[in-house]
Design a protein around this motif. Structure first.
Motif, PDB file in Angstrom:
ATOM      1  N   MET A   1      49.715 -96.791-151.204  1.00  0.00           N
ATOM      2  CA  MET A   1      48.937 -97.101-150.310  1.00  0.00           C
ATOM      3  C   MET A   1      48.710 -95.947-149.266  1.00  0.00           C
ATOM      4  N   ASN A   2      47.445 -96.030-148.652  1.00  0.00           N
ATOM      5  CA  ASN A   2      47.036 -95.045-147.649  1.00  0.00           C
ATOM      6  C   ASN A   2      47.644 -95.417-146.234  1.00  0.00           C
ATOM      7  N   LEU A   3      48.250 -94.452-145.621  1.00  0.00           N
ATOM      8  CA  LEU A   3      48.914 -94.590-144.439  1.00  0.00           C
ATOM      9  C   LEU A   3      48.191 -93.428-143.501  1.00  0.00           C
ATOM     10  N   LYS A   4      47.893 -93.841-142.190  1.00  0.00           N
ATOM     11  CA  LYS A   4      47.471 -93.029-141.065  1.00  0.00           C
ATOM     12  C   LYS A   4      48.224 -93.407-139.738  1.00  0.00           C
ATOM     13  N   ILE A   5      48.758 -92.508-139.205  1.00  0.00           N
ATOM     14  CA  ILE A   5      49.610 -92.759-138.035  1.00  0.00           C
ATOM     15  C   ILE A   5      48.964 -91.687-136.771  1.00  0.00           C
ATOM     16  N   ILE A   6      48.378 -92.494-135.837  1.00  0.00           N
ATOM     17  CA  ILE A   6      47.514 -91.824-134.955  1.00  0.00           C
ATOM     18  C   ILE A   6      48.073 -92.167-133.603  1.00  0.00           C
ATOM     19  N   THR A   7      48.295 -91.134-132.687  1.00  0.00           N
ATOM     20  CA  THR A   7      48.614 -91.114-131.286  1.00  0.00           C
ATOM     21  C   THR A   7      47.437 -90.700-130.377  1.00  0.00           C
ATOM     22  N   PRO A   8      47.452 -91.007-128.950  1.00  0.00           N
ATOM     23  CA  PRO A   8      46.413 -90.825-128.113  1.00  0.00           C
ATOM     24  C   PRO A   8      46.107 -89.151-128.157  1.00  0.00           C
ATOM     25  N   GLU A   9      47.051 -88.321-128.456  1.00  0.00           N
ATOM     26  CA  GLU A   9      46.775 -86.809-128.532  1.00  0.00           C
ATOM     27  C   GLU A   9      46.245 -86.392-130.125  1.00  0.00           C
ATOM     28  N   ARG A  10      46.790 -87.034-131.371  1.00  0.00           N
ATOM     29  CA  ARG A  10      46.247 -86.456-132.448  1.00  0.00           C
ATOM     30  C   ARG A  10      46.889 -87.404-133.577  1.00  0.00           C
ATOM     31  N   GLN A  11      46.245 -87.075-134.689  1.00  0.00           N
ATOM     32  CA  GLN A  11      46.735 -87.545-135.804  1.00  0.00           C
ATOM     33  C   GLN A  11      47.999 -87.101-136.378  1.00  0.00           C
ATOM     34  N   ILE A  12      49.012 -87.584-136.607  1.00  0.00           N
ATOM     35  CA  ILE A  12      50.376 -87.162-136.865  1.00  0.00           C
ATOM     36  C   ILE A  12      50.908 -87.403-138.328  1.00  0.00           C
ATOM     37  N   PHE A  13      50.115 -88.306-138.984  1.00  0.00           N
ATOM     38  CA  PHE A  13      50.202 -88.352-140.578  1.00  0.00           C
ATOM     39  C   PHE A  13      49.028 -89.110-141.170  1.00  0.00           C
ATOM     40  N   GLU A  14      48.964 -88.531-142.310  1.00  0.00           N
ATOM     41  CA  GLU A  14      47.762 -89.286-143.107  1.00  0.00           C
ATOM     42  C   GLU A  14      48.102 -88.833-144.638  1.00  0.00           C
ATOM     43  N   GLY A  15      48.428 -90.061-145.607  1.00  0.00           N
ATOM     44  CA  GLY A  15      48.673 -89.625-146.702  1.00  0.00           C
ATOM     45  C   GLY A  15      49.124 -90.908-147.577  1.00  0.00           C
ATOM     46  N   GLU A  16      49.491 -90.757-148.824  1.00  0.00           N
ATOM     47  CA  GLU A  16      49.833 -92.042-149.558  1.00  0.00           C
ATOM     48  C   GLU A  16      51.459 -92.511-149.417  1.00  0.00           C
ATOM     49  N   ALA A  17      51.513 -93.548-149.464  1.00  0.00           N
ATOM     50  CA  ALA A  17      53.118 -94.087-149.292  1.00  0.00           C
ATOM     51  C   ALA A  17      53.560 -95.120-150.117  1.00  0.00           C
ATOM     52  N   ASP A  18      54.676 -95.230-150.702  1.00  0.00           N
ATOM     53  CA  ASP A  18      55.125 -96.264-151.573  1.00  0.00           C
ATOM     54  C   ASP A  18      55.506 -97.339-150.560  1.00  0.00           C
ATOM     55  N   LEU A  19      56.338 -97.015-149.487  1.00  0.00           N
ATOM     56  CA  LEU A  19      56.602 -98.027-148.779  1.00  0.00           C
ATOM     57  C   LEU A  19      56.494 -97.672-147.155  1.00  0.00           C
ATOM     58  N   VAL A  20      56.278 -98.316-146.352  1.00  0.00           N
ATOM     59  CA  VAL A  20      56.169 -98.366-144.897  1.00  0.00           C
ATOM     60  C   VAL A  20      57.244 -99.125-144.052  1.00  0.00           C
ATOM     61  N   GLN A  21      58.135 -98.780-143.491  1.00  0.00           N
ATOM     62  CA  GLN A  21      59.162 -99.584-142.670  1.00  0.00           C
ATOM     63  C   GLN A  21      59.023 -99.313-141.048  1.00  0.00           C
ATOM     64  N   LEU A  22      58.345-100.600-140.226  1.00  0.00           N
ATOM     65  CA  LEU A  22      57.944-100.172-138.956  1.00  0.00           C
ATOM     66  C   LEU A  22      58.957-100.967-138.055  1.00  0.00           C
ATOM     67  N   PRO A  23      59.021-100.487-136.778  1.00  0.00           N
ATOM     68  CA  PRO A  23      59.745-101.252-135.735  1.00  0.00           C
ATOM     69  C   PRO A  23      58.980-102.187-134.672  1.00  0.00           C
ATOM     70  N   GLY A  24      58.797-103.449-135.770  1.00  0.00           N
ATOM     71  CA  GLY A  24      58.040-104.417-135.017  1.00  0.00           C
ATOM     72  C   GLY A  24      58.689-104.782-133.662  1.00  0.00           C
ATOM     73  N   SER A  25      57.945-105.615-132.859  1.00  0.00           N
ATOM     74  CA  SER A  25      58.350-106.187-131.345  1.00  0.00           C
ATOM     75  C   SER A  25      59.686-107.016-131.846  1.00  0.00           C
ATOM     76  N   ASP A  26      59.750-107.615-132.802  1.00  0.00           N
ATOM     77  CA  ASP A  26      60.784-108.717-132.924  1.00  0.00           C
ATOM     78  C   ASP A  26      61.816-108.009-133.923  1.00  0.00           C
ATOM     79  N   GLY A  27      61.659-106.858-134.453  1.00  0.00           N
ATOM     80  CA  GLY A  27      62.651-106.007-135.470  1.00  0.00           C
ATOM     81  C   GLY A  27      61.870-105.303-136.438  1.00  0.00           C
ATOM     82  N   LEU A  28      62.818-104.710-137.388  1.00  0.00           N
ATOM     83  CA  LEU A  28      61.921-103.695-138.519  1.00  0.00           C
ATOM     84  C   LEU A  28      61.379-104.792-139.553  1.00  0.00           C
TER      85      LEU A  28
END
Length: 77
Positions: A1-28
């Motif tokens: 799948m395609n993943l983009k990570i963008i901050t207010p300053e710049r895009q820090i990642f764009e590329g393919e990923a098999d998995l993405v683990q995220l720190p949700g408000s209620d846990g990972l």
């Protein structure tokens, strides 16, 4: 799948990923290919990106993630 990570300053990642683990408000939580569409708020923590058994990590202070049609967009602080 395609993943983009963008901050207010710049895009820090764009590329393919098999998995993405995220720190949700209620846990990972983890996103895999063909995940159901969703929007989630993110808390402070690390994003883990896995592709071909190699992993990268990015520290964030919160944000929002949108997952739809094997596209993951993370707007992070």
């Amino acid at each position: 799948m395609n993943l983009k990570i963008i901050t207010p300053e710049r895009q820090i990642f764009e590329g393919e990923a098999d998995l993405v683990q995220l720190p949700g408000s209620d846990g990972l939580f983890e996103i895999l290919k063909n995940h159901a569409p969703m929007i989630a708020s993110l808390g402070k923590g690390k994003i883990k990106i896995g592709n071909n058994n190699e992993y990268q990590y990015f520290e964030i202070n919160g944000g929002v993630a949108e997952i739809i049609n094997n596209e993951v967009l993370v707007l992070a602080e």
